[in-house]
Design an enzyme around this catalytic site. Structure first.
Site, PDB file in Angstrom:
ATOM      1  N   HIS A   1      36.440  46.094  41.917  1.00  0.00           N
ATOM      2  CA  HIS A   1      35.519  44.957  41.817  1.00  0.00           C
ATOM      3  C   HIS A   1      35.099  44.418  43.174  1.00  0.00           C
ATOM      4  O   HIS A   1      35.675  44.733  44.211  1.00  0.00           O
ATOM      5  CB  HIS A   1      36.161  43.824  40.999  1.00  0.00           C
ATOM      6  CG  HIS A   1      37.338  43.190  41.682  1.00  0.00           C
ATOM      7  ND1 HIS A   1      38.580  43.764  41.726  1.00  0.00           N
ATOM      8  CD2 HIS A   1      37.439  42.015  42.367  1.00  0.00           C
ATOM      9  CE1 HIS A   1      39.414  42.970  42.390  1.00  0.00           C
ATOM     10  NE2 HIS A   1      38.743  41.916  42.795  1.00  0.00           N
TER      11      HIS A   1
ATOM     12  N   ASP B   1      34.309  40.537  44.834  1.00  0.00           N
ATOM     13  CA  ASP B   1      34.728  39.178  44.479  1.00  0.00           C
ATOM     14  C   ASP B   1      33.539  38.266  44.135  1.00  0.00           C
ATOM     15  O   ASP B   1      32.484  38.325  44.771  1.00  0.00           O
ATOM     16  CB  ASP B   1      35.520  38.552  45.633  1.00  0.00           C
ATOM     17  CG  ASP B   1      36.919  39.167  45.745  1.00  0.00           C
ATOM     18  OD1 ASP B   1      37.440  39.670  44.728  1.00  0.00           O
ATOM     19  OD2 ASP B   1      37.479  39.151  46.861  1.00  0.00           O
TER      20      ASP B   1
ATOM     21  N   HIS C   1      37.167  46.537  45.882  1.00  0.00           N
ATOM     22  CA  HIS C   1      38.600  46.692  46.122  1.00  0.00           C
ATOM     23  C   HIS C   1      39.358  46.756  44.803  1.00  0.00           C
ATOM     24  O   HIS C   1      38.837  46.388  43.738  1.00  0.00           O
ATOM     25  CB  HIS C   1      39.144  45.596  47.043  1.00  0.00           C
ATOM     26  CG  HIS C   1      38.866  44.206  46.558  1.00  0.00           C
ATOM     27  ND1 HIS C   1      37.620  43.615  46.644  1.00  0.00           N
ATOM     28  CD2 HIS C   1      39.675  43.284  45.966  1.00  0.00           C
ATOM     29  CE1 HIS C   1      37.676  42.404  46.132  1.00  0.00           C
ATOM     30  NE2 HIS C   1      38.907  42.174  45.702  1.00  0.00           N
TER      31      HIS C   1
ATOM     32  N   ARG D   1      44.454  34.141  49.600  1.00  0.00           N
ATOM     33  CA  ARG D   1      43.105  34.611  49.938  1.00  0.00           C
ATOM     34  C   ARG D   1      42.149  33.464  50.195  1.00  0.00           C
ATOM     35  O   ARG D   1      42.146  32.465  49.480  1.00  0.00           O
ATOM     36  CB  ARG D   1      42.544  35.446  48.782  1.00  0.00           C
ATOM     37  CG  ARG D   1      41.198  36.070  49.093  1.00  0.00           C
ATOM     38  CD  ARG D   1      40.536  36.623  47.858  1.00  0.00           C
ATOM     39  NE  ARG D   1      39.880  35.581  47.087  1.00  0.00           N
ATOM     40  CZ  ARG D   1      39.364  35.761  45.864  1.00  0.00           C
ATOM     41  NH1 ARG D   1      39.454  36.927  45.279  1.00  0.00           N
ATOM     42  NH2 ARG D   1      38.772  34.767  45.241  1.00  0.00           N
TER      43      ARG D   1
HETATM   44  O1  LIG Z   1      46.142  41.366  45.593  1.00  0.00           O
HETATM   45  C1  LIG Z   1      45.352  42.151  46.081  1.00  0.00           C
HETATM   46  O2  LIG Z   1      45.684  43.130  46.735  1.00  0.00           O
HETATM   47  C2  LIG Z   1      43.876  41.923  45.913  1.00  0.00           C
HETATM   48  C3  LIG Z   1      43.582  40.878  44.883  1.00  0.00           C
HETATM   49  C4  LIG Z   1      42.111  40.614  44.816  1.00  0.00           C
HETATM   50  O3  LIG Z   1      41.410  41.192  44.045  1.00  0.00           O
HETATM   51  C5  LIG Z   1      41.533  39.650  45.765  1.00  0.00           C
HETATM   52  O4  LIG Z   1      42.235  39.095  46.598  1.00  0.00           O
HETATM   53  O5  LIG Z   1      40.317  39.432  45.704  1.00  0.00           O
HETATM   54 FE   LIG Z   2      39.333  40.621  44.371  1.00  0.00          FE
END
Ligand SMILES: O=C(O)CCC(=O)C(=O)O
Ligand SMILES: [Fe+2]
Length: 306
Positions: free
Chosen positions: A132, A134, A282, A297
């Site tokens: 996906h 974000d 990702h 994040r």
């Molecule tokens: O936890 C992760 O490695 C990525 C999770 C995710 O999709 C994000 O942080 O946008």
């Molecule tokens: Fe993500």
């Protein structure tokens, strides 16, 4: 009706494997990579990802360092840092150098409101294991995201990134012609609406109605075309019958899963990945249950995809 059966063959057949994937480009045509002088850059693959070392993100980021990091982000699409033991506030301030940060309405907050916290363990399995981009359910999806590992299992829990410019470039001509001027609908409901109280869901859908984005966007900085549909938030392509839209989307989603377009990052506490959300998808590998994995994040607001 299998409208795209022949395209399916093209996407998965020998011809394609032997062809365009051997001519992948990191930069726009004609652009030579420039040297980096203020930190060390070690490319992770020939296409996507670079590890940035000899830098301490607790130090103020000077305009010169910012300019080189920004250039590296455009060139490599995802930057990896190691042993950066910064606070939530420092994390926020670093991300903020690239623009206003998003306050996420669905995900749990970390130390500061602009940071979301993904806390997985025995009672909370990792679900970000779908390719996906974000926040494409917003009119202005994230420009980029800065993800920091707080606590990770000894093994597993890697994150994979796929270069969506390469994914677009390597599509067969017939598919490109089909999608170049198409528009798709993106909606938060599929992942975030599950289990939500119906009243609350209605309220959130009014606040964040479904949005339309081009299926292929042009990166505002590099000018490269990138494939901009994803399996979490994209519901359908406008103007196509439901089955055709679904079949075409499935083909396009598969592009992120091609190993030649990818880099895979192994985390340790204090690692950071900073990705250009306009250029990559990702996938968080969910192979560590029931062990703990805690990530934080910050997402930087981007522009409206064109
Ligand atoms: O936890 C992760 O490695 C990525 C999770 C995710 O999709 C994000 O942080 O946008
Ligand atoms: Fe993500």
């Amino acid at each position: 009706m299998a409208v795209y059966a022949t395209l399916e063959e093209l996407l998965t057949g020998r011809d394609l494997n032997a062809g365009p994937r051997h001519r992948l480009r990191r930069l726009p045509e004609g652009e030579q990579p420039c040297a980096y002088e203020l930190f060390t850059v070690t490319p992770s693959t020939h296409l996507i990802g670079a590890e940035i070392s000899d830098i301490d993100l607790r130090d103020p980021v000077t305009p010169e360092v910012f300019a080189e990091l920004d250039r590296a982000l455009l060139e490599f699409k995802v930057l990896f840092f190691r042993d950066q033991h910064i606070t939530g506030a420092q994390h926020r301030d670093f991300a903020k150098l690239w623009g206003e940060l998003e306050i996420h309405p669905f995900l749990p907050q970390g130390e500061v409101p602009e940071i979301v916290r993904f806390e997985k363990g025995a009672d909370n399995v990792g679900v970000e294991n779908v390719w996906h981009t974000d926040v494409t359910w917003r009119e202005r999806p994230a420009l980029g995201s800065v993800l920091r590992a707080v606590e990770v299992p000894a093994a597993g829990g890697d994150t994979c990134f796929a270069d969506m410019a390469a994914a677009y470039d390597c599509l067969p001509k017939q598919v490109k012609e089909r999608i170049d001027d198409s528009v798709a609908v993106h909606d938060f409901t599929l992942p975030f609406g599950i289990g939500m109280d119906p009243e609350k869901l209605k309220e959130m859908q009014e606040k964040y109605p479904a949005v339309e984005h081009p299926v292929v966007r042009t990166h505002p900085r590099t000018g490269r075309r990138t494939l901009f549909v994803n399996a979490i938030f994209t519901t359908h392509i406008l103007g196509l019958p439901e089955d055709e839209s679904e079949e075409l989307l499935k083909l396009l989603f598969k592009q992120a899963a091609v190993p030649e377009y990818q880099v895979r990052f192994k985390w340790a506490a204090g690692s950071i990945a900073f990705w250009d959300n306009r250029a990559v998808q990702h996938y968080a590998v969910s192979d560590y249950f029931p062990r703990r994995r805690v990530m934080e994040r910050a997402a930087i607001l981007g522009d409206r995809p064109r």
